[in-house]
Write a protein that holds these residues in place. Structure first.
Motif, short mmCIF file in Angstrom:
data_model
loop_
_atom_site.label_atom_id
_atom_site.label_comp_id
_atom_site.label_asym_id
_atom_site.label_seq_id
_atom_site.Cartn_x
_atom_site.Cartn_y
_atom_site.Cartn_z
N SER A 267 -11.21 2.49 45.11
CA SER A 267 -12.47 3.83 44.32
C SER A 267 -13.16 3.25 43.78
N PRO B 67 -6.98 -0.11 42.45
CA PRO B 67 -7.07 0.96 41.05
C PRO B 67 -5.93 -0.14 40.43
N ARG C 85 -6.48 -2.10 36.05
CA ARG C 85 -7.94 -1.79 34.89
C ARG C 85 -8.69 -3.10 34.89
N GLU D 32 -9.59 2.16 33.01
CA GLU D 32 -8.50 2.27 34.43
C GLU D 32 -9.41 3.31 35.49
N VAL D 33 -8.97 2.21 36.69
CA VAL D 33 -9.43 2.91 37.90
C VAL D 33 -8.78 3.39 38.18
N LYS D 34 -8.24 4.47 38.94
CA LYS D 34 -7.04 5.46 39.45
C LYS D 34 -7.05 5.44 40.72
N PRO D 35 -6.76 5.21 41.80
CA PRO D 35 -6.29 5.44 42.90
C PRO D 35 -6.82 7.07 43.84
N ALA E 125 -10.55 8.41 42.92
CA ALA E 125 -10.96 9.04 41.86
C ALA E 125 -11.82 8.79 41.95
N SER F 270 -15.06 7.09 39.53
CA SER F 270 -15.41 7.03 37.62
C SER F 270 -16.67 6.64 37.51
N GLN G 45 -17.72 5.58 29.19
CA GLN G 45 -17.09 6.39 30.34
C GLN G 45 -17.56 7.68 30.76
#
Length: 139
Positions: A47, A88, A90, A115-118, A120, A122, A137
């Motif tokens: 991500s 993905p 933290r 929190e790095v999400k799949p 997505a 940032s 953020q």
């Protein structure tokens, strides 16, 4: 009077020893100031996290050190940006001034637990104000 003159001459000589900051036309951080270059390459399953530093007058002349989980990633100057690719999970990002003879003391450093999400992207803004430097953020 002579001591004052010698001190001024010494200060001018030291200022002349400082290399000018290398910049790119598109605002990306030059490769010489990115210490983990593999993180800037897009890979499947990763991500994107993009950092942008404001050009606020406060601390804008100070080079800042961007770290991920206590490992220095890059040095970033005012108006620059950097995109990295992460699995993905933290991560804790920190920002602080690079210590030099001209670094102001007592500058509050910034910290962001992200929190790095799949799949997505940032956005992270590096902002400086009268209280110090912070990571925020984006939406």
């Amino acid at each position: 009077m002579r001591k004052v003159f010698v001190a001024c001459a010494f200060a001018v000589a030291l200022a002349g020893c400082v290399a000018p900051v290398q910049k790119t036309a598109n605002g990306e951080i030059p490769a010489a100031r990115i210490y983990i270059k593999s993180m800037t390459e897009q890979t499947a399953g990763m991500s994107k996290v993009e950092f942008r530093r404001d050009t606020n007058f406060l601390y804008s002349r100070e080079m800042l050190e961007l770290a991920i989980n206590d490992v220095v990633l890059a040095q970033i100057d005012g108006g620059e940006h950097l995109a990295i690719w992460l699995k993905p999970g933290r991560y804790v990002f920190t920002i602080k001034p690079v210590h030099t003879l001209n670094t102001p003391t007592g500058v509050k450093s910034g910290l962001l637990d992200l929190e790095v999400k799949p799949g997505a992207d940032s956005q992270v803004q590096i902002v400086s104000n009268s209280t110090g430097i912070s990571l925020q953020q984006g939406k």
